[in-house]
Write an enzyme that holds these catalytic residues in place. Structure first.
Site, PDB file in Angstrom:
ATOM      1  N   SER A  45     -16.503  17.267  -8.553  1.00 20.06           N
ATOM      2  CA  SER A  45     -17.708  17.528  -8.575  1.00 20.06           C
ATOM      3  C   SER A  45     -18.777  16.955  -8.600  1.00 20.06           C
ATOM      4  CB  SER A  45     -17.795  19.029  -8.556  1.00 20.06           C
ATOM      5  OG  SER A  45     -17.269  19.917  -8.421  1.00 20.06           O
ATOM      6  N   HIS A  56     -23.694  25.499  -9.901  1.00 17.05           N
ATOM      7  CA  HIS A  56     -22.836  24.387  -9.270  1.00 17.05           C
ATOM      8  C   HIS A  56     -23.570  23.531  -8.480  1.00 17.05           C
ATOM      9  CE1 HIS A  56     -19.544  21.886  -7.255  1.00 17.05           C
ATOM     10  NE2 HIS A  56     -18.764  22.252  -8.242  1.00 17.05           N
ATOM     11  N   ASP A 104     -23.075  23.069  -0.910  1.00 21.19           N
ATOM     12  CA  ASP A 104     -22.397  23.817  -2.233  1.00 21.19           C
ATOM     13  C   ASP A 104     -22.559  24.808  -2.197  1.00 21.19           C
ATOM     14  OD1 ASP A 104     -21.988  23.386  -4.927  1.00 21.19           O
ATOM     15  OD2 ASP A 104     -21.849  21.258  -4.833  1.00 21.19           O
TER      16      ASP A 104
END
Length: 548
Positions: free
Chosen positions: A471, A301, A80
Site C-alpha cells: 500500500s 491509510h 482509498d
C-alpha cells in the site's frame, strides 16, 4: 481493503505475542554505510551509490535533472479509505473542483455528484453517515449462497448453478479459515495485553515510576543490570516504535478492537453496512450514490498514501512526497476496513477519470472478485482516456502468477491490462531482506518493486507515522509517474508505464522469497526485476521525448 496494513500497531501486536526476553536478539541488520536518522525517515528518496540505500533516487533527480525545469500540475486520484483534507502537508496540494460551489446542496457542474469539491465517497449516505467496516468478499459470497447450497454436494446441484456452487465452496472455505485465524489472533492479542500490562507494572515498580518512557527504560537497561526486564522491554518498545508503555498498550488495545470488528462485522455474513449508503448493491449500473465526505471515519491509510505521493517537499514536515506540490490529489473513497465492493471500485475509477485524473493510485486488494467484469470495463475506460492505474500487489507473500489477488493484472479474458502497473514492496536494506517478506510477487503479474517498508508519511490530525505495505509502495510509483507526467506532459499512460519499468534499477541480490524460506534472485520477483528509479526514469523520458 483486505491487505494487512503493516503499521506500528500491527508490528506491536506481533511482537506482543513473543516473549519480551527474546526480542533483544532480533536486531535489524543495517548497511555498512549507515544513513542518518533523518535519512532513514525519508529513505525512499535516497540513492544507492550516493547514500548506500536502495531508494528511488528522487533527491538526485531533483538536484541534478529537474532543478531548472518548470512542472505543470498533474491530477492524481487516490482511491482509498479517505484523506484528511485539513492536513498541513496535504491541504495545499488537494484537487479542487472549481465548477462546484461548496456546501450549497446543488450539483453545480451537473456531473451527478452534489458538492464534490474535493472528490467523492462511494461509502457514504445522503444523511452524512459513512461505512467504517465492510464485510470481506468471501463473507458476502458465503452469506449470499449459503441458503441455496449449504449441505449440498456438487452432484445434486443443477448444472446451470455449478459455477456458483464452486464459488460458494471456495468462499466458504476461505471464510471459515479467516474466521478461525481471527479468533486465534484475538485470543493471542488479549493474552499479549494481559502479559505486557503485567510486565510493564513490574518494571514500573522496580524503577519507582508511574510511566515507562523509552529513554528511562533504555537508561535502566544500560545502567541497572539488576533490573532484568528493562533490556527486553526496551528492545520491545524500540522495535515497535513506541515512546512509552502507554503508547504500547494503546496500540495493543487498538489491535484488539480491530480484531473484534473483523469478527463482528467483516466476518459476519448477517452484517449489512450497505443500509448506510442506501444503494442497491446488486445493481452494477448504479453510480449516483454516496456523499462528498472524502475523509470518512478512518482516513489513516488514505492520508498516508496521499502524503507519499504529494506531501510538500522541503518544508521540514513529514517525509516529503515524491511529487510534492506539482500534484493535485483527488480523494475518492471506496475502500473501507474490510473488502471494497467491485461496484464501488468501478465507480471510483470512472469518477476519477471523468473529473480529470491522469494517474490513479489504488492501494487495496482482495481474494475474490465476483463482479470483476464491471471493474474491467472501468479499467478499459481509463485506458481509453489515457489514465495510468497504479496498483499495490498485495501483502500475502504470494506468487500472483499462480494465486489470485484482485484487482488483478489481467482482464477476465486473460489479456494483461495495458495501463495498469502493479507494485511490490522493497526495504531499505540491500540484503536478504530487500524484498519485503509480506509482499506479493510475480514474474508476469508484478511489474516493479518500490520502497514499501517503514515509510514515514502523513496521518490524520497533522500527525505522521511509519507504515509498511505494498500500500505504501504503490503511491511511491504513482508519485514517480506524476513527476514524469508533470515534466513531460506529452507522455501517454502506456509510455509512463514503459518508462517506469525500463528505468527500474535491476537488483540481483539474493533475497528471502516472500512468504517462504528459500533464497532467490531479487530480479526473478517481478517483470522488470528492479526497483523504480526516478533519476533514471527522467533520463529515459528525456530520450523518448527528444525532438529529432
Amino acid at each position: 481493503m483486505s491487505f494487512p496494513i503493516h503499521s506500528s500497531f500491527s508490528r506491536l501486536a506481533l511482537l506482543g505475542l513473543l516473549s519480551l526476553a527474546a526480542l533483544s536478539t532480533h536486531a535489524q541488520t543495517t548497511p555498512a554505510a549507515s544513513p542518518t536518522p533523518e535519512q532513514i525517515r525519508r529513505w525512499q528518496h535516497l540513492d544507492l551509490q550516493a547514500d548506500g540505500v536502495p531508494g528511488i533516487s528522487a533527491d538526485k533527480a531533483y538536484r541534478e535533472l529537474l532543478g531548472s525545469r518548470v512542472p505543470t500540475p498533474v491530477v492524481v486520484a487516490v482511491i482509498d479509505s479517505g484523506i484528511d483534507s485539513t492536513h498541513q502537508d496535504l491541504k495545499p496540494v488537494l484537487w479542487r473542483n472549481f465548477r462546484e460551489v461548496a456546501g450549497n446542496g446543488l450539483d453545480d457542474d451537473k456531473n451527478g455528484y452534489t458538492d464534490d469539491v474535493r472528490g467523492w465517497s462511494f461509502l457514504g449516505g445522503p444523511d452524512g453517515r459513512n461505512i467504517t467496516v465492510e464485510t470481506l468478499e468471501q463473507t458476502r459470497i458465503y452469506g449470499q449462497y449459503r441458503g441455496q447450497f449449504e449441505g449440498k454436494t456438487r452432484q445434486v446441484v443443477r448444472k446451470a448453478d455449478r459455477a456458483k456452487f464452486d464459488l460458494y465452496e471456495q468462499a466458504k472455505a476461505s471464510y471459515e479459515k479467516a474466521r478461525k485465524a481471527e479468533e486465534t489472533r484475538l485470543a493471542r492479542l488479549t493474552d499479549a495485553l494481559t502479559s505486557n500490562t503485567a510486565t510493564f507494572e513490574r518494571l514500573k515498580q522496580a524503577l519507582g515510576t508511574t510511566r515507562l518512557d523509552s529513554g528511562l527504560v533504555h537508561q535502566a537497561a544500560t545502567r541497572q543490570p539488576a533490573v532484568a526486564e528493562a533490556g527486553p522491554v526496551y528492545a520491545f518498545m524500540h522495535r515497535a516504535g513506541m515512546a512509552s508503555d502507554e503508547d504500547a498498550l494503546k496500540a495493543l488495545n487498538a489491535a484488539i478492537k480491530g480484531s473484534r470488528n473483523s469478527l463482528e462485522m467483516g466476518l459476519n455474513p448477517d452484517y449489512n453496512p450497505r443500509a448506510i449508503v442506501g444503494d442497491n448493491p446488486k445493481d452494477l449500473r448504479e453510480s449516483r450514490y454516496g456523499n462528498p465526505d472524502i475523509q470518512g471515519p478512518d482516513a489513516r491509510h488514505g492520508t498516508h498514501c496521499a502524503g507519499i505521493i504529494g506531501g510538500l517537499r522541503g518544508n521540514g514536515l513529514g517525509g516529503d512526497g515524491v511529487a510534492g506540490d506539482m500534484v493535485r490529489i483527488m480523494g475518492v473513497r471506496s475502500t473501507p476496513s474490510g473488502d471494497e465492493r467491485d461496484k464501488d471500485v468501478a465507480n471510483a475509477i470512472r469518477y476519477a477519470v471523468d473529473n480529470g485524473a491522469q494517474i490513479i493510485s489504488m492501494s487495496f486488494g482482495k481474494d475474490f472478485s465476483p463482479d470483476k467484469a464491471v471493474v474491467d470495463d472501468a479499467m478499459k475506460y481509463a485506458a481509453q482516456k489515457n489514465v495510468l492505474l497504479v496498483h499495490a500487489a498485495g501483502n500475502s507473500g504470494l506468487n500472483t502468477d499462480k494465486d489470485n489477488n484482485y484487482p488483478s493484472a489481467r482482464y477476465l479474458n486473460g489479456k494483461f491490462i495495458p495501463n495498469q502497473i502493479t507494485v511490490g514492496a522493497s526495504s531499505r536494506l540491500n540484503t536478504s531482506a530487500l524484498a519485503a517478506g509480506f509482499s506479493n510477487y510475480g514474474k508476469q503479474t508484478v511489474d516493479v518493486f518500490a520502497p514499501g517498508v517503514d515509510i514515514y508519511s502523513s496521518t490524520p490530525g497533522n500527525t505522521y507515522a511509519t507504515l509498511s505495505g505494498t500500500s505504501m509502495a504503490a503511491p511511491v510509483v504513482a508519485g514517480v509517474a506524476a513527476v514524469l507526467k508533470s515534466y513531460f506532459p506529452q507522455l501517454s499512460a502506456l509510455q509512463l508505464k514503459q518508462i517506469i519499468e525500463q528505468s527500474a534499477t535491476p537488483y540481483h541480490t539474493q533475497v528471502l522469497k516472500p512468504g517462504a524460506k528459500d533464497m532467490v534472485d531479487f530480479a526473478t520477483l517481478s517483470k522488470s526485476g528492479g526497483i523504480v528509479n526516478l533519476y533514471e526514469a527522467v533520463k529515459l523520458a528525456d530520450k523518448m521525448t527528444m525532438v529529432k
